[in-house]
Design an enzyme around this catalytic site. Structure first.
Site, short mmCIF file in Angstrom:
data_model
loop_
_atom_site.label_atom_id
_atom_site.label_comp_id
_atom_site.label_asym_id
_atom_site.label_seq_id
_atom_site.Cartn_x
_atom_site.Cartn_y
_atom_site.Cartn_z
NE ARG A 61 9.61 -8.33 -22.56
CZ ARG A 61 10.07 -7.73 -23.33
NH1 ARG A 61 10.11 -6.51 -23.46
NH2 ARG A 61 10.73 -8.33 -24.10
CE1 TYR A 106 0.69 -1.86 1.23
CE2 TYR A 106 2.26 -1.62 -0.38
CZ TYR A 106 1.54 -2.48 0.47
OH TYR A 106 1.50 -3.84 0.20
CG ASP A 150 -0.82 5.13 -4.10
OD1 ASP A 150 -2.12 5.10 -4.41
OD2 ASP A 150 -0.02 4.42 -3.44
CE LYS A 203 -3.88 -3.39 -1.79
NZ LYS A 203 -2.97 -2.02 -1.46
C1 LIG Z 1 -1.74 -1.87 -1.61
C2 LIG Z 1 -0.99 -0.53 -1.96
C3 LIG Z 1 0.00 -0.34 -2.68
C4 LIG Z 1 0.90 -1.68 -3.34
O1 LIG Z 1 0.02 -2.38 -4.17
P1 LIG Z 1 0.30 -4.04 -4.68
O2 LIG Z 1 -0.83 -4.18 -5.52
O3 LIG Z 1 0.08 -4.51 -3.29
O4 LIG Z 1 1.77 -4.15 -5.22
C5 LIG Z 1 0.48 0.74 -3.16
N1 LIG Z 1 -0.27 1.93 -2.64
C6 LIG Z 1 -1.23 1.76 -1.67
C7 LIG Z 1 -1.99 2.99 -1.23
C8 LIG Z 1 -1.55 0.50 -1.33
O5 LIG Z 1 -2.63 0.44 -0.42
#
Ligand SMILES: *Cc1c(COP(=O)(O)O)cnc(C)c1O
Length: 406
Positions: free
Chosen positions: A69, A122, A196, A221
């Site tokens: 962890r 998101y 992000d 992604k």
């Molecule tokens: C999918 C996504 C998230 C969240 O990610 P997870 O892996 O599903 O928790 C955050 N920001 C963007 C732009 C995303 O497309």
């Protein structure tokens, strides 16, 4: 407590090497037992040579691994590569993108603080930052980040602003923020900027180099890119910020698993070639949709009529492969399209090797309050596509046959 090592690119001459080379070599040489590939340290805990050794590790007097962890060599190998690719000081990996959004923000906040949040994110990020944080005394102002005067006004009106949160390009409409300009404004106001970068990856955009303080990704992604991991990562520009996020992860426990770290490491090896091909495929599919009479608008930063096209050319080196478009005949047409595609799979997520298509208003962004949805232009006739690595001619043929049937 144990300090994760600095990214190895800060100790090897790797920082003079180009992106593709760093993607392959920044996890370090000298792997155990002369292994060519990175081993998976699938272990919960690490053994001490003696009670004194354990005590020294816990006291932070000696570097080494204690407990997964807190840190794990496979996770650190991945962190080292992504830190080198984003050109940050330290990377901290999490078990999901949302855990990364949480850590990249709450590590720097406390009750009574204020945050400025871009109006298009998101869906779960909006919900977390605006609704959930409000319960803990962190207030927010939602602004249109394409309107720099509105960002400045929010900062001026709320001198207790500690953080500005942006997604650029934003999910799902690809709205762009001028990261450099907003980071400068935030710094003048004593706030940090968190971006992000999921849609671009460091192949196409490096927010830290544009002035942002913290960058994050959903690894789920493009970075992993093969649709088989849920994960997230935060990369900081300074050692101090990285240590705060690392401590936050230790306390809240959301570390990425060793096996998933290994899978994402594998994904990173082909990141650049995947992104370049996805970028080409995405543009061709966007151009097809743009010319189709049943579609009224395509929100792809590479199209000259996209409102942020000029900024895209300045700030990004590519456009990615995820974008949205509006069906002329409303929700029924959007639903009809999703019912009739065969090559494009109907599902949420994006950035994988194959094409996914979805309906944000009822799926990924269903948690966004209706008024904010309207402000974002997130209407019920909007469809989001993440174009994959199929031959684009086949994707276009699939979309065309579905559109022709409507
Ligand atoms: C999918 C996504 C998230 C969240 O990610 P997870 O892996 O599903 O928790 C955050 N920001 C963007 C732009 C995303 O497309």
């Amino acid at each position: 407590m144990s300090q994760a090592p600095n990214p190895r690119c800060h100790t090897l001459p790797l920082d003079t090497l180009n992106f593709e080379t760093r993607a392959l070599h920044a996890d370090g040489h000298n792997k155990p037992l002369h292994s060519h590939n990175q081993p998976i340290f699938q272990t919960s805990t690490f053994l001490f040579d003696s009670p004194e050794h354990g005590a020294r590790l816990f006291a932070g007097k000696e570097k080494g691994h204690i407990y997964t962890r807190i840190g794990n060599p496979t996770v650190e190998a991945f962190e080292s590569v992504i830190a080198c690719l984003e050109e940050g000081f330290g990377a901290i990996a999490f078990g999901s993108g949302m855990a990364a959004v949480h850590a990249a923000t709450l590590s720097f906040l406390q009750g009574g603080d204020h945050i400025v949040v871009g109006d298009t994110l998101y869906g779960p990020s909006t919900h977390l930052l605006v609704d959930v944080y409000a319960k803990w005394g962190i207030a927010s102002t939602v602004v249109d980040p394409a309107n720099l005067a509105a960002v400045q006004e929010a900062l001026t009106q709320h001198p207790n602003t500690k953080l500005v949160y942006l997604e650029s390009p934003a999910n799902p409409t690809n709205k762009l923020s001028d990261i450099r300009a907003i980071a400068e404004m935030s710094h003048r106001a004593g706030a940090i900027t968190v971006v992000d970068n999921t849609f671009m990856t460091p192949v196409f955009q490096q927010p830290l180099k544009l002035g942002a303080d913290v960058v994050l990704h959903s690894l789920t992604k493009y970075l992993n890119g093969h649709g088989d991991v849920v994960g997230g990562v935060v990369v900081c520009k300074t050692a101090e910020h990285a240590q705060r996020v690392r401590n936050f992860r230790k306390d809240t426990g959301g570390i990425l698993a060793p096996f998933d770290s290994w899978l994402v490491l594998r994904g990173l090896r082909t990141l650049k070639v995947r992104m370049e091909q996805l970028n080409k495929n995405g543009l061709v599919v966007a151009q097809f949709l743009h010319s189709h009479p049943k579609i009224s608008k395509v929100m792809h930063p590479g199209l000259p009529d996209f409102p942020g096209h000029e900024l895209a050319l300045r700030q990004m080196k590519g456009f990615g492969s995820t974008f949205s478009f509006l069906m002329k005949d409303g929700y029924e047409a959007a639903k009809g399209l999703l019912e009739r595609v065969h090559i494009c799979s109907v599902g949420v997520s994006l950035g994988g090797v194959d094409t996914l298509i979805e309906h944000p208003a009822s799926m990924t962004h269903a948690s966004v309050p209706e008024a904010l949805m309207a402000k974002q232009g997130l209407t019920r006739n909007l469809v989001r596509i993440s174009v994959g690595l199929e031959d684009p001619a086949d994707i276009i043929a699939d979309l065309k046959q579905a559109l022709d049937q409507l």
